[in-house]
Enzyme design. Structure first.
Site: not given
Ligand code: AMP
Length: 114
Positions: A30, A87, A93-94, A100, A102
């Site tokens: 992340d 999420n 919280g998405q 994806h 986490h």
């Molecule tokens: P969510 O809030 O569950 O949709 O998680 C999205 C996650 O993607 C967050 O933890 C971000 O920090 C991560 N994220 C967003 N852009 C990138 C990226 N370019 N590379 C890696 N992680 C990312």
């Protein structure tokens, strides 16, 4: 999907710190880690969120989870454990609309989440 950041990561169009990749999934650290270990496992196929899945996705979802667990062990989390989170949409919280998982580990994590 052309404007999806995780599709672009899956295709290698934008950089990421990949830790695993095969024909159907990718895993990468992340960009804004919330724990010492924080990586994401995604299907390469664009699926918006966990509420968009159906029976045909069952095997893929299983393999994504198995890979998340395997990678967490490879990254040294087997003894103390980890948290695996999906999420979904606004209240979940998405922030990236591409399914994806986490994986968070390396410190004690509070429960319930805020
Ligand atoms: P969510 O809030 O569950 O949709 O998680 C999205 C996650 O993607 C967050 O933890 C971000 O920090 C991560 N994220 C967003 N852009 C990138 C990226 N370019 N590379 C890696 N992680 C990312």
């Amino acid at each position: 999907m052309t404007d999806c950041i995780f599709c672009k990561i899956a295709e290698g169009e934008i950089p990421s710190k990949k830790i695993y990749e095969d024909e159907e999934m990718a895993a990468f650290h992340d960009v804004s880690p919330q724990a010492p270990v924080h990586f994401l496992v995604i299907p390469k196929k664009h699926i918006k969120n966990i509420m968009e899945v159906h029976d045909d996705h069952s095997s893929l979802l299983g393999r994504l989870l198995v890979k998340a667990a395997e990678l967490s062990k490879e990254l040294g989390c087997e003894e103390k454990g980890a948290r695996f989170v999906v999420n979904c949409k606004e209240h979940g919280g998405q922030t990236v609309d591409h399914l994806h998982i986490h994986a968070l580990a390396g410190r004690p994590l509070e429960w319930p989440p805020g």
